[in-house]
Design a protein around this motif. Structure first.
Motif, PDB file in Angstrom:
ATOM      1  N   SER A 238       0.736  -1.169   0.017  1.00  0.00           N
ATOM      2  CA  SER A 238       0.083   0.031  -0.048  1.00  0.00           C
ATOM      3  C   SER A 238       0.963   1.258   0.168  1.00  0.00           C
ATOM      4  O   SER A 238       2.152   1.014   0.444  1.00  0.00           O
ATOM      5  N   HIS A 239       0.429   2.350  -0.365  1.00  0.00           N
ATOM      6  CA  HIS A 239       1.015   3.668  -0.522  1.00  0.00           C
ATOM      7  C   HIS A 239       0.008   4.776  -0.442  1.00  0.00           C
ATOM      8  O   HIS A 239      -1.197   4.618  -0.890  1.00  0.00           O
ATOM      9  N   ARG A 240       0.319   5.768   0.650  1.00  0.00           N
ATOM     10  CA  ARG A 240      -0.512   6.919   0.711  1.00  0.00           C
ATOM     11  C   ARG A 240       0.328   8.165   0.807  1.00  0.00           C
ATOM     12  O   ARG A 240       1.473   7.988   1.425  1.00  0.00           O
ATOM     13  N   PHE A 241      -0.531   9.306   0.529  1.00  0.00           N
ATOM     14  CA  PHE A 241       0.154  10.725   1.155  1.00  0.00           C
ATOM     15  C   PHE A 241      -0.675  10.979   2.133  1.00  0.00           C
ATOM     16  O   PHE A 241      -2.168  11.011   2.106  1.00  0.00           O
ATOM     17  N   VAL A 242      -0.096  11.847   2.888  1.00  0.00           N
ATOM     18  CA  VAL A 242      -0.693  12.124   4.396  1.00  0.00           C
ATOM     19  C   VAL A 242      -0.910  13.898   4.256  1.00  0.00           C
ATOM     20  O   VAL A 242      -0.395  14.511   4.880  1.00  0.00           O
ATOM     21  N   GLU A 243      -2.225  14.026   3.344  1.00  0.00           N
ATOM     22  CA  GLU A 243      -2.358  15.471   3.022  1.00  0.00           C
ATOM     23  C   GLU A 243      -2.749  16.314   4.329  1.00  0.00           C
ATOM     24  O   GLU A 243      -2.409  17.516   4.348  1.00  0.00           O
ATOM     25  N   ASP A 244      -3.261  15.629   5.496  1.00  0.00           N
ATOM     26  CA  ASP A 244      -3.641  16.481   6.564  1.00  0.00           C
ATOM     27  C   ASP A 244      -2.604  17.285   7.299  1.00  0.00           C
ATOM     28  O   ASP A 244      -2.981  18.531   7.756  1.00  0.00           O
ATOM     29  N   THR A 245      -1.330  16.991   7.048  1.00  0.00           N
ATOM     30  CA  THR A 245      -0.347  17.570   7.547  1.00  0.00           C
ATOM     31  C   THR A 245      -0.084  18.772   7.137  1.00  0.00           C
ATOM     32  O   THR A 245       0.430  19.867   7.722  1.00  0.00           O
ATOM     33  N   ARG A 246      -0.597  19.213   5.624  1.00  0.00           N
ATOM     34  CA  ARG A 246      -0.668  20.413   5.137  1.00  0.00           C
ATOM     35  C   ARG A 246      -1.467  21.563   5.525  1.00  0.00           C
ATOM     36  O   ARG A 246      -1.316  22.875   5.512  1.00  0.00           O
ATOM     37  N   ARG A 247      -2.487  21.076   6.361  1.00  0.00           N
ATOM     38  CA  ARG A 247      -3.609  21.875   7.215  1.00  0.00           C
ATOM     39  C   ARG A 247      -3.156  22.080   8.586  1.00  0.00           C
ATOM     40  O   ARG A 247      -3.623  22.808   9.164  1.00  0.00           O
ATOM     41  N   TRP A 248      -1.815  21.514   9.126  1.00  0.00           N
ATOM     42  CA  TRP A 248      -1.588  21.792  10.569  1.00  0.00           C
ATOM     43  C   TRP A 248      -0.939  23.423  10.391  1.00  0.00           C
ATOM     44  O   TRP A 248      -0.536  24.052   9.465  1.00  0.00           O
ATOM     45  N   GLU A 249      -0.907  23.865  11.791  1.00  0.00           N
ATOM     46  CA  GLU A 249      -0.617  25.260  11.798  1.00  0.00           C
ATOM     47  C   GLU A 249       1.133  25.390  11.402  1.00  0.00           C
ATOM     48  O   GLU A 249       1.769  24.487  11.924  1.00  0.00           O
TER      49      GLU A 249
END
Length: 263
Positions: A238-249
């Protein structure tokens, strides 16, 4: 299963809390960091030790560049290559000693290349192309299962950028860079795991400029990569990108990638 992550964190000391948050939520066994921006003796070892990442290999320098690999799995430093040919800290290789024993994990930060895609007027662009050429020569001699990860600073496919035609002359997506990266791919028969598991033309960005309203316009590029050698690629699950980190402060402009292997 062994999970391996990569992230251009854009200053490990500034974003240590964010890295720990990522480690707690995603729990990779190994994390490769790029652009740590600190000398080795200033790396926040205690932060990672407390988070459960007891094994760390750091290749840093004051204020710029730098790479580090932190792990819950025992490992040893395997290599440091100066593909920049000027002493900059842009690579470190490790060998896993626990689960996944024998796997070589190469952590690389390829130069951005400046703003002008012409080596005659922009030495940084020439350095980037030369860096890729040195990597290509190295790749031709690999004889072990290997994973190379990091910020490649190149989006190779038309669908790896938000507007292919608009970016053809923009450094990171120019034909000369893509051709150089393709030569590197061919030198060892690498498998691009990002596109193995998220096939083109599916959206798969890993970087958005601080200069644009990234959430509204989604002007992204796929600059970060995880490439597996022919022996290793079939074992990726499996492979994923964790886009939520770009929304962190105060986030990094890059997001992490995570691949799981049956090792």
């Amino acid at each position: 299963m062994v999970s391996i992550a990569t992230w251009n964190v854009n200053s490990v000391r500034l974003r240590a809390d964010q890295v720990v948050r990522f480690l707690q939520t995603e729990a990779p066994d190994v994390l490769c960091l790029q652009e740590i921006k600190c000398a080795e003796h200033l790396f926040p070892h205690a932060v990672f030790k407390e988070a459960g990442y007891a094994h760390r290999v750091v290749h840093g320098q004051k204020g710029y560049h730098g790479v580090a690999t932190v792990s819950r799995i025992p490992l040893r430093e395997f290599s440091r290559h100066d593909w920049q040919d000027n002493g900059e800290a842009r690579h470190v290789g490790v060998e896993l000693l626990g689960p996944g024993q024998g796997l070589v994990l190469e952590n690389v930060y390829i130069p951005a290349g400046g703003d002008i895609a012409d080596r005659t007027v922009n030495p940084k662009f020439g350095q980037k192309l030369d860096f890729l050429e040195r990597m290509t020569r190295w790749a031709g001699a690999i004889d072990r299962p290997t994973l190379i990860v990091g910020d490649f600073n190149i989006a190779p496919l038309d669908c790896d950028v938000y507007d292919h035609k608009a970016l053809l002359k923009v450094v990171s997506h120019t034909p000369v860079e893509v051709e150089a990266l393709n030569r590197f791919a061919d030198a060892h028969g690498w498998t691009d795991l990002g596109r193995k598991h998220i096939p083109a033309p599916e959206r798969n960005y890993s970087w958005w400029s601080y200069r644009s309203y990234w959430r509204q316009k989604d002007q992204g590029r796929r600059l970060d990569h995880m490439w597996a050698s022919p022996q290793l690629a079939p074992q990726s699950r499996s492979h994923r990108f964790v886009e939520d980190t770009r929304r962190w402060e105060q986030p990094s402009d890059h997001v992490p990638l995570v691949t799981e292997f049956d090792l």
